[in-house]
Design a protein around this motif. Structure first.
Motif, PDB file in Angstrom:
ATOM      1  N   ASN A   4      -1.382  -4.205  -5.075  1.00 41.37           N
ATOM      2  CA  ASN A   4      -1.242  -5.596  -4.650  1.00 41.37           C
ATOM      3  C   ASN A   4      -1.453  -5.877  -3.170  1.00 41.37           C
ATOM      4  OD1 ASN A   4      -0.092  -7.017  -7.225  1.00 41.37           O
ATOM      5  ND2 ASN A   4       1.095  -5.124  -7.039  1.00 41.37           N
ATOM      6  N   ASP A   5      -1.237  -4.911  -2.300  1.00 39.25           N
ATOM      7  CA  ASP A   5      -1.307  -5.200  -0.872  1.00 39.25           C
ATOM      8  C   ASP A   5      -2.762  -5.402  -0.448  1.00 39.25           C
ATOM      9  OD1 ASP A   5      -1.297  -4.799   2.098  1.00 39.25           O
ATOM     10  OD2 ASP A   5       0.834  -4.489   1.709  1.00 39.25           O
ATOM     11  N   GLU A   6      -3.037  -6.544   0.191  1.00 33.99           N
ATOM     12  CA  GLU A   6      -4.417  -6.877   0.537  1.00 33.99           C
ATOM     13  C   GLU A   6      -4.990  -5.999   1.635  1.00 33.99           C
ATOM     14  OE1 GLU A   6      -4.875 -11.030   1.259  1.00 33.99           O
ATOM     15  OE2 GLU A   6      -4.402 -11.577  -0.821  1.00 33.99           O
ATOM     16  N   GLN A   7      -4.144  -5.177   2.275  1.00 34.22           N
ATOM     17  CA  GLN A   7      -4.666  -4.198   3.228  1.00 34.22           C
ATOM     18  C   GLN A   7      -5.395  -3.060   2.508  1.00 34.22           C
ATOM     19  OE1 GLN A   7      -1.750  -3.417   6.726  1.00 34.22           O
ATOM     20  NE2 GLN A   7      -0.462  -3.876   4.946  1.00 34.22           N
ATOM     21  N   VAL A   8      -5.050  -2.848   1.245  1.00 41.48           N
ATOM     22  CA  VAL A   8      -5.676  -1.789   0.449  1.00 41.48           C
ATOM     23  C   VAL A   8      -7.055  -2.264   0.007  1.00 41.48           C
ATOM     24  CG1 VAL A   8      -5.491  -0.427  -1.673  1.00 41.48           C
ATOM     25  CG2 VAL A   8      -3.428  -0.963  -0.347  1.00 41.48           C
ATOM     26  N   PRO A   9      -8.087  -1.457   0.149  1.00 37.95           N
ATOM     27  CA  PRO A   9      -9.431  -1.876  -0.272  1.00 37.95           C
ATOM     28  C   PRO A   9      -9.437  -2.388  -1.708  1.00 37.95           C
ATOM     29  CG  PRO A   9      -9.554   0.184   0.942  1.00 37.95           C
ATOM     30  CD  PRO A   9      -8.098  -0.109   0.750  1.00 37.95           C
ATOM     31  N   LYS A  10     -10.183  -3.447  -1.939  1.00 36.49           N
ATOM     32  CA  LYS A  10     -10.194  -4.127  -3.231  1.00 36.49           C
ATOM     33  C   LYS A  10     -10.528  -3.193  -4.399  1.00 36.49           C
ATOM     34  CE  LYS A  10     -12.051  -8.166  -5.637  1.00 36.49           C
ATOM     35  NZ  LYS A  10     -12.965  -9.340  -5.534  1.00 36.49           N
ATOM     36  N   PRO A  11     -11.524  -2.298  -4.285  1.00 36.04           N
ATOM     37  CA  PRO A  11     -11.810  -1.413  -5.423  1.00 36.04           C
ATOM     38  C   PRO A  11     -10.614  -0.537  -5.825  1.00 36.04           C
ATOM     39  CG  PRO A  11     -13.625  -1.381  -3.857  1.00 36.04           C
ATOM     40  CD  PRO A  11     -12.513  -2.121  -3.188  1.00 36.04           C
ATOM     41  N   ILE A  12      -9.818  -0.122  -4.841  1.00 42.41           N
ATOM     42  CA  ILE A  12      -8.640   0.686  -5.166  1.00 42.41           C
ATOM     43  C   ILE A  12      -7.589  -0.175  -5.841  1.00 42.41           C
ATOM     44  CG2 ILE A  12      -6.715   1.998  -4.171  1.00 42.41           C
ATOM     45  CD1 ILE A  12      -8.656   3.100  -2.106  1.00 42.41           C
ATOM     46  N   ARG A  13      -7.383  -1.382  -5.335  1.00 40.70           N
ATOM     47  CA  ARG A  13      -6.414  -2.282  -5.973  1.00 40.70           C
ATOM     48  C   ARG A  13      -6.802  -2.533  -7.430  1.00 40.70           C
ATOM     49  NH1 ARG A  13      -6.624  -7.416  -3.078  1.00 40.70           N
ATOM     50  NH2 ARG A  13      -8.108  -6.565  -1.587  1.00 40.70           N
ATOM     51  N   GLU A  14      -8.067  -2.769  -7.668  1.00 40.97           N
ATOM     52  CA  GLU A  14      -8.526  -3.039  -9.033  1.00 40.97           C
ATOM     53  C   GLU A  14      -8.358  -1.812  -9.925  1.00 40.97           C
ATOM     54  OE1 GLU A  14     -12.509  -4.343  -8.368  1.00 40.97           O
ATOM     55  OE2 GLU A  14     -11.924  -6.439  -8.057  1.00 40.97           O
ATOM     56  N   GLU A  15      -8.615  -0.638  -9.367  1.00 44.60           N
ATOM     57  CA  GLU A  15      -8.444   0.598 -10.137  1.00 44.60           C
ATOM     58  C   GLU A  15      -6.985   0.807 -10.513  1.00 44.60           C
ATOM     59  OE1 GLU A  15      -8.557   5.413  -9.314  1.00 44.60           O
ATOM     60  OE2 GLU A  15      -9.906   4.129  -8.157  1.00 44.60           O
ATOM     61  N   VAL A  16      -6.076   0.613  -9.552  1.00 43.76           N
ATOM     62  CA  VAL A  16      -4.658   0.844  -9.820  1.00 43.76           C
ATOM     63  C   VAL A  16      -4.118  -0.195 -10.791  1.00 43.76           C
ATOM     64  CG1 VAL A  16      -2.358   0.994  -8.780  1.00 43.76           C
ATOM     65  CG2 VAL A  16      -4.335   1.992  -7.603  1.00 43.76           C
ATOM     66  N   ARG A  17      -4.608  -1.439 -10.711  1.00 42.88           N
ATOM     67  CA  ARG A  17      -4.120  -2.494 -11.607  1.00 42.88           C
ATOM     68  C   ARG A  17      -4.547  -2.289 -13.055  1.00 42.88           C
ATOM     69  NH1 ARG A  17      -4.865  -6.363  -7.233  1.00 42.88           N
ATOM     70  NH2 ARG A  17      -6.941  -6.878  -8.029  1.00 42.88           N
ATOM     71  N   GLU A  18      -5.468  -1.362 -13.284  1.00 40.96           N
ATOM     72  CA  GLU A  18      -5.804  -1.028 -14.669  1.00 40.96           C
ATOM     73  C   GLU A  18      -4.660  -0.304 -15.361  1.00 40.96           C
ATOM     74  OE1 GLU A  18      -9.343   1.254 -14.675  1.00 40.96           O
ATOM     75  OE2 GLU A  18     -10.620  -0.381 -13.936  1.00 40.96           O
ATOM     76  N   TRP A  19      -3.717   0.200 -14.557  1.00 45.25           N
ATOM     77  CA  TRP A  19      -2.588   0.959 -15.082  1.00 45.25           C
ATOM     78  C   TRP A  19      -1.291   0.184 -14.942  1.00 45.25           C
ATOM     79  CZ3 TRP A  19      -3.728   5.349 -17.608  1.00 45.25           C
ATOM     80  CH2 TRP A  19      -4.984   5.920 -17.362  1.00 45.25           C
ATOM     81  N   GLY A  20      -0.322   0.540 -15.759  1.00 43.10           N
ATOM     82  CA  GLY A  20       1.004  -0.052 -15.669  1.00 43.10           C
ATOM     83  C   GLY A  20       2.008   0.824 -16.383  1.00 43.10           C
ATOM     84  N   LEU A  21       3.268   0.438 -16.330  1.00 40.19           N
ATOM     85  CA  LEU A  21       4.313   1.170 -17.043  1.00 40.19           C
ATOM     86  C   LEU A  21       4.141   0.978 -18.541  1.00 40.19           C
ATOM     87  CD1 LEU A  21       7.384   0.195 -14.806  1.00 40.19           C
ATOM     88  CD2 LEU A  21       5.801   2.118 -14.526  1.00 40.19           C
ATOM     89  N   ALA A  22       4.512   1.989 -19.315  1.00 42.79           N
ATOM     90  CA  ALA A  22       4.368   1.918 -20.772  1.00 42.79           C
ATOM     91  C   ALA A  22       5.530   1.123 -21.362  1.00 42.79           C
ATOM     92  CB  ALA A  22       4.323   3.320 -21.362  1.00 42.79           C
ATOM     93  N   ARG A  23       5.195   0.034 -22.029  1.00 43.83           N
ATOM     94  CA  ARG A  23       6.214  -0.880 -22.544  1.00 43.83           C
ATOM     95  C   ARG A  23       7.127  -0.222 -23.575  1.00 43.83           C
ATOM     96  NH1 ARG A  23       6.008  -6.215 -21.978  1.00 43.83           N
ATOM     97  NH2 ARG A  23       3.757  -6.126 -21.562  1.00 43.83           N
ATOM     98  N   ASP A  24       6.594   0.750 -24.321  1.00 47.24           N
ATOM     99  CA  ASP A  24       7.382   1.362 -25.399  1.00 47.24           C
ATOM    100  C   ASP A  24       8.093   2.644 -24.959  1.00 47.24           C
ATOM    101  OD1 ASP A  24       5.075   2.854 -25.134  1.00 47.24           O
ATOM    102  OD2 ASP A  24       4.776   3.132 -27.291  1.00 47.24           O
ATOM    103  N   GLU A  25       8.197   2.876 -23.653  1.00 49.73           N
ATOM    104  CA  GLU A  25       8.951   4.012 -23.127  1.00 49.73           C
ATOM    105  C   GLU A  25      10.079   3.514 -22.223  1.00 49.73           C
ATOM    106  OE1 GLU A  25       8.601   7.090 -23.954  1.00 49.73           O
ATOM    107  OE2 GLU A  25       6.557   7.300 -24.737  1.00 49.73           O
ATOM    108  N   PHE A  26      11.201   4.223 -22.243  1.00 50.63           N
ATOM    109  CA  PHE A  26      12.322   3.963 -21.323  1.00 50.63           C
ATOM    110  C   PHE A  26      12.726   2.475 -21.351  1.00 50.63           C
ATOM    111  CE2 PHE A  26       9.539   7.228 -19.244  1.00 50.63           C
ATOM    112  CZ  PHE A  26      10.279   8.332 -19.647  1.00 50.63           C
ATOM    113  N   GLU A  27      12.900   1.963 -22.540  1.00 50.69           N
ATOM    114  CA  GLU A  27      13.165   0.529 -22.695  1.00 50.69           C
ATOM    115  C   GLU A  27      14.510   0.122 -22.104  1.00 50.69           C
ATOM    116  OE1 GLU A  27      12.013  -1.082 -26.584  1.00 50.69           O
ATOM    117  OE2 GLU A  27      10.948   0.803 -26.962  1.00 50.69           O
ATOM    118  N   GLY A  28      15.427   1.057 -21.973  1.00 52.95           N
ATOM    119  CA  GLY A  28      16.733   0.723 -21.414  1.00 52.95           C
ATOM    120  C   GLY A  28      16.808   0.777 -19.908  1.00 52.95           C
ATOM    121  N   THR A  29      15.746   1.293 -19.253  1.00 52.58           N
ATOM    122  CA  THR A  29      15.758   1.424 -17.785  1.00 52.58           C
ATOM    123  C   THR A  29      14.510   0.781 -17.164  1.00 52.58           C
ATOM    124  OG1 THR A  29      14.819   3.664 -18.034  1.00 52.58           O
ATOM    125  CG2 THR A  29      17.209   3.493 -17.723  1.00 52.58           C
TER     126      THR A  29
END
Length: 531
Positions: free
Chosen positions: A336-361
């Motif tokens: 998310n930080d705009e100081q980070v080059p846009k291609p890296i931001r876009e690459e990282v945003r392809e990933w996220g936390l797994a919704r069906d893991e660690f549902e209590g935390t």
């Protein structure tokens, strides 16, 4: 995102009418070692209960470490091998060596249910009562007392061992201590090092401006010399379960106490032309990954864990939250930080936390990766002489087969540049672990076994400290405790021939067949990378 349940420690009030629990064997810690210790002891006729500090079972194996640190698979036997076969049933394969956290949790819960082993959660050890070198009972913060004939400490920290008055060590021994080669302060190793000259100061080239977050200001601390001992331990992180499946992906939320300046060093590194922070991103089944540390700046919160081993529960909670904020903050910063080059931001945003893991935390792993903490000093200390086959033992209770592996211990300044110090990666061939390294000296405690924080030097522990090996050692400890009860003797006096026969009957692998694999370098390159 709700992270209100993500804690190492939440104080428990003292019960009005505390329980007194009596069993033949008390296991402290529902880690993989604790689970296998309890199962083996139960199979051999002991009554058993597990007292778990937190609210979850399975330790790191069920908390994101899904790229199993198996080393040589042929060196894994007993319940440890059964674990991977059970995962095979879960995934409809013969054996499964990479797995989702919830799959590991499923296997452990099934095992505990099948063997009718009770686990009591939120059991914060307060004190240990001993008589004549024997532990009589252990007392918890809520007043619960556990009385037993034998005790096994399967915690990652060795808290029961320490409170029992057993001698231990924290940090890196000097090479001179045990005449080792790869212990102590380590300069010159190229692994996970900064590949470019990166300025460490808040204002570049201005030492008076102070150093960036995460760097030890070496104007106030000696660098030391190669092989010198100190009280530092290798870095911790979380093994983070991510996914790029849009239907299961939770975008990285901003963490509590987010401070983007913590990642100024990372930004400078990226701007120098190096982007490798998420390179050790190992695929697991069903589109998930196990994200681990890689390169000069990644998920390891280097140097921020040195108080953990001997720290109070409150101190550990502070360190736990700092590591959580650091790890999630880094992912949020990169996405998310705009100081980070846009291609890296876009690459990282392809990933996220797994919704069906660690549902209590909040979909975040509940277990911090405690790569090392206390280590017992027993009659026999495992060293790099064992790892390198310069020395062998005749009382094997299982094999270790992963390389000698230490993550960095501190981030310093050398000649005006940032330098990570402490990493070691040295290939080995499988070698036996001594039963004597699991039991305290007889003059300190006679009814305690310690399969996780066993007697080992820092660098040998870097090879032994794998979850499959902990399962092996836990099972062997459970067998030893059962034999000691049957024979009405101490853990030190259990006849090794009897123990060996028992372990072999349960499928443990105690010796390595050199004909299986004679190229340790190739074998280590074929494993899943740095752990």
């Amino acid at each position: 995102m709700d992270f209100s349940n993500l804690h190492y420690y939440v104080p428990t009030p003292r019960a009005y009418d505390p329980k007194v629990i009596k069993r033949d064997l008390i296991v402290y810690g529902a880690t993989p070692a604790g689970i296998t210790a309890a199962i083996q002891a139960k199979r051999m006729g002991m009554t058993v209960i597990i007292a778990e500090f937190g609210r979850h079972i399975g330790g790191m194996t069920a908390s994101g470490l899904g790229a199993s640190d198996s080393g040589a698979k042929e060196a894994i036997g007993g319940l440890s091998k059964d674990f991977f076969q059970e995962l095979g049933k879960y995934y409809n394969t013969a054996e499964q060596w990479t797995f989702e956290p919830k799959a590991a949790k499923y296997v452990f819960e099934k095992w505990l249910d099948d063997h009718k082993i009770e686990v009591v959660f939120n059991q914060h050890l307060e004190r240990v009562n001993k008589e004549n070198l024997k532990i009589i009972e252990i007392m918890m913060e809520d007043g619960t007392a556990y009385k037993g004939d034998f005790f096994i400490d399967c915690s990652y920290e060795g808290d029961l061992m320490a409170k029992s008055g057993v001698t231990y060590f924290v940090g890196r021994e000097s090479n001179a201590t045990y005449k080792e080669t790869y212990n102590g302060i380590q300069f010159g190793h190229p692994h996970h090092q900064f590949k470019k000259w990166i300025d460490p100061y808040i204002k570049p080239e201005d030492p008076s401006s102070g150093v960036l977050p995460g760097i030890t200001d070496t104007t106030h601390e000696t660098l030391g010399y190669h092989g010198m001992g100190d009280d530092r331990i290798q870095a911790y992180n979380f093994r983070i379960c991510l996914t790029n499946n849009p239907d299961n992906r939770v975008p990285f939320p901003i963490p509590p106490s987010y401070a983007p300046e913590r990642y100024t060093l990372l930004l400078r590194y990226i701007n120098s032309g190096v982007w490798d922070t998420m390179n050790l991103h190992i695929m697991l089944p069903n589109g998930k990954t196990d994200l681990n540390n890689y390169g000069g700046f990644s998920t390891d919160n280097i140097g921020m864990n040195h108080e953990w081993p001997d720290g109070s529960y409150e101190t550990r909670e502070r360190i736990f939250q700092d590591h959580f904020t650091y790890n999630l903050g880094m992912l949020y910063f990169l996405a998310n930080d705009e100081q980070v080059p846009k291609p890296i931001r876009e690459e990282v945003r392809e990933w996220g936390l797994a919704r069906d893991e660690f549902e209590g935390t909040g979909h975040w792993p509940h277990q911090l990766y405690i790569r090392e903490a206390r280590r017992m000093i027993a009659d026999y200390v495992m060293t790099d002489h064992n790892c390198l086959a310069d020395m062998t033992v005749e009382d094997s209770i299982g094999l270790a087969s992963y390389q000698m592996d230490s993550h960095h211990c501190r981030r310093v300044i050398i000649d005006g540049r940032v330098y990570n110090e402490g990493d070691v990666e040295v290939p080995i061939s499988p070698y036996p672990i001594s039963y004597r390294s699991l039991r305290p000296k007889a003059e300190e405690c006679t009814n305690l076994l310690v399969p996780v924080c066993l007697s080992s030097s820092h660098i040998a522990y870097g090879s032994i400290r794998m979850e499959p090996v902990f399962m092996i050692l836990g099972q062997s400890a459970g067998a030893a405790a059962a034999l000691a009860l049957q024979l009405k003797t101490t853990v030190q006096e259990v006849p090794y021939d009897m123990l060996k026969k028992e372990l072999l009957s349960h499928g443990q692998v105690l010796q390595w067949d050199d004909s299986i694999e004679d190229d340790p370098v190739s074998r280590m390159k074929s494993t899943f990378g740095k752990i």
